[in-house]
Write an enzyme that holds these catalytic residues in place. Sequence first.
Site, PDB file in Angstrom:
ATOM      1  N   HIS A  27       0.827  -1.206   0.000  1.00 56.79           N
ATOM      2  CA  HIS A  27       0.000   0.000   0.000  1.00 56.79           C
ATOM      3  C   HIS A  27       0.865   1.262   0.000  1.00 56.79           C
ATOM      4  O   HIS A  27       0.711   2.136  -0.862  1.00 56.79           O
ATOM      5  CB  HIS A  27      -0.915  -0.026   1.231  1.00 56.79           C
ATOM      6  CG  HIS A  27      -1.795   1.170   1.382  1.00 56.79           C
ATOM      7  ND1 HIS A  27      -3.131   1.158   1.080  1.00 56.79           N
ATOM      8  CD2 HIS A  27      -1.539   2.432   1.808  1.00 56.79           C
ATOM      9  CE1 HIS A  27      -3.664   2.354   1.299  1.00 56.79           C
ATOM     10  NE2 HIS A  27      -2.707   3.149   1.749  1.00 56.79           N
ATOM     11  N   GLU A  28       1.763   1.337   0.971  1.00 51.31           N
ATOM     12  CA  GLU A  28       2.626   2.525   1.057  1.00 51.31           C
ATOM     13  C   GLU A  28       3.580   2.582  -0.132  1.00 51.31           C
ATOM     14  O   GLU A  28       3.933   3.673  -0.599  1.00 51.31           O
ATOM     15  CB  GLU A  28       3.401   2.526   2.374  1.00 51.31           C
ATOM     16  CG  GLU A  28       2.532   2.521   3.633  1.00 51.31           C
ATOM     17  CD  GLU A  28       1.505   3.637   3.684  1.00 51.31           C
ATOM     18  OE1 GLU A  28       1.705   4.677   3.016  1.00 51.31           O
ATOM     19  OE2 GLU A  28       0.489   3.472   4.378  1.00 51.31           O
TER      20      GLU A  28
ATOM     21  N   HIS B  57       1.850   4.412  -2.908  1.00 56.25           N
ATOM     22  CA  HIS B  57       1.966   5.866  -2.752  1.00 56.25           C
ATOM     23  C   HIS B  57       3.338   6.349  -3.216  1.00 56.25           C
ATOM     24  O   HIS B  57       3.459   7.348  -3.943  1.00 56.25           O
ATOM     25  CB  HIS B  57       1.785   6.256  -1.276  1.00 56.25           C
ATOM     26  CG  HIS B  57       0.388   6.201  -0.773  1.00 56.25           C
ATOM     27  ND1 HIS B  57      -0.663   6.810  -1.417  1.00 56.25           N
ATOM     28  CD2 HIS B  57      -0.136   5.632   0.341  1.00 56.25           C
ATOM     29  CE1 HIS B  57      -1.777   6.614  -0.727  1.00 56.25           C
ATOM     30  NE2 HIS B  57      -1.487   5.895   0.327  1.00 56.25           N
TER      31      HIS B  57
ATOM     32  N   HIS C 255       3.888   6.254  -6.923  1.00 55.83           N
ATOM     33  CA  HIS C 255       3.123   7.352  -7.521  1.00 55.83           C
ATOM     34  C   HIS C 255       3.937   8.645  -7.418  1.00 55.83           C
ATOM     35  O   HIS C 255       4.067   9.407  -8.385  1.00 55.83           O
ATOM     36  CB  HIS C 255       1.788   7.489  -6.785  1.00 55.83           C
ATOM     37  CG  HIS C 255       0.759   8.280  -7.513  1.00 55.83           C
ATOM     38  ND1 HIS C 255      -0.517   8.473  -7.029  1.00 55.83           N
ATOM     39  CD2 HIS C 255       0.799   8.958  -8.686  1.00 55.83           C
ATOM     40  CE1 HIS C 255      -1.208   9.203  -7.876  1.00 55.83           C
ATOM     41  NE2 HIS C 255      -0.423   9.524  -8.886  1.00 55.83           N
TER      42      HIS C 255
END
Length: 601
Positions: A389-390, A393, A396
């Site tokens: 998940h992190e 980020h 991105h």
Amino acid sequence: MKDSIILRKDVPTKNQWDLSKLYASSADWQVELESIPNLVQNVVQFKGILGKDKETFLKALKAWEKANFTLETVYHYASLLNSVDKGDSSAQEKVNRALMEVTNLESSLSFFDPEILALPTERVTEWLKDDSFADYRVFIQKKLHLKPYTLSEKEERILALNIEASQTADNVFNILTDVDLNFGTVRVDEKDVPLTHISYSSFIENPNREIRKEAYTKFYGTFESHANTLAALYSGSVNNDIFLSRARGYGSSLEAALYADKVPVSVYTNLIQTIHKNFEPLHRYYSLRKKVLGLNELRHYDVYVPLVKSIKTHHTYEEAVEIVRAALAVLGKEYTDTLCDGLLNGWADRFENKGKHSGAFSSGAYKGYPYILLNYKEDSIRDVFTMAHEGGHSMHSWYSTKNNPFSCYEYTIFEAETASTFNEELVFEYLLKEAKSNGNKEMELYLLATRAHEILSTLYRQTMFAEFELKAHEKVEQGEPLSTEVLRAMYRSLLEQYFGPEMVFEENSDLEGLRIPHFYSAFYVYKYSTGISASLALAKRVTTGGKAELEDYYTFLKSGGSRYPIESLKVAGVNMEESKPVQDACDTFADLVGQLEKALL
């Protein structure tokens, strides 16, 4: 035991993030901090002449960029240092000094936007055609979008000077709930264990119902003794939101929150309406929960205990990285090599230490790595999902900084949750496929139950929060004050709608609406719901598609702030102005519930 938690000074270097990519030393940081006032003055010298001619305008933009880039890097470094050791007074001092420079910059440069917007739009548009303005073109165009709601220099300066004061409700709420409130203890294994915000989440998942009940009763009992104060704080926050929206001339506080990102109000309202149309699988899930747990009555403290008993797993940090690499393989070698090399070499602060920020986050700036804070535990499969998940980020951020100038590299929160939950979906699909191929029914069922809970928490629960925020703001905008009784009644009504007929609430269950920190950042939580809706759609599109679909997703990751969020997601292949992505997400949840019903009943 808490005393066994390692001190920050004893954390091996390989387990820490590498902040030398920001500053080689604190001395270097100090030099840059002290340079900021002069950099701000370099911008201030253009006050009154910013639009004198094209050359002057360009020089002003470059001066603005230098000041803001330096301040971003200075604050980022201080914030990261503070996050890994809250007890480090020197790091806290760095944060406070950086915040002082933030306030100084924002108040000193309050003239900047009004002067840009006072210029004839035709003239500015003509200047932007010059290639020398390439790095600032999107930045200025987005400023022009805000023109109808930007005030005069004097008015903007007043609002800038009020920033710290306007955060009072939020600050007091955090001090009250994190520091001043004493929740007592909970009896576990003949020991009295302190009840805190962090331990509450563990207690409420405990298979022993008496422990759950005791934790819930004491937790909400403490909030009830401060209900009027909490209601007054939230009411003050809502009033401040409405003041700012009216001061700028917006039609509503919701419009004010969405306008800068060009997100239509209909996206927010369509989300709520679509979720309401899909209460049936949600209510089925709670009915399933009641039956599986063997309860005569399903209580609010019964909804977090795992439906399927947690299975024992063990993955070293390095093994978790390889799971992430394999799960995200569809994204290509550049993506997985960059992320996994970063996780192993300087991007991530890996494990818990005393004083470290709990949970996990990704924090990137234009300079340095897109850093990841973790508190990785080898016996938690959930932490593998958190890493992915992190990592979503951070990748991105990595693509955004590599493909955009400083003035428009930052993507919006509306887009942020898409890239992160996209990765989680790929990890879920990978682990589920592995469990099925290995005949591991226990793992398969655990993954299905965990995924259903995660989608419920992100899609349905955050929409309930978003609906509460909207109702609270609309009530004040209609001239009705927010009393404690009004807020509680409003939230109880939503609890009953969302949880359905199987749920039996306590008298103080509605106090949940007064303890959510995110409510002090108005109209934020809906982005979790839209984010997971978009990510589920895109994950399916990329994994079942070909090169074109993958390239579309990369175009989204590389967009940064060069496009508005609705536009960048359309480029990726999902239209959030339609109800279909949310409906499809609800259908995915319904399918998971169906699989669980078949397996568990």
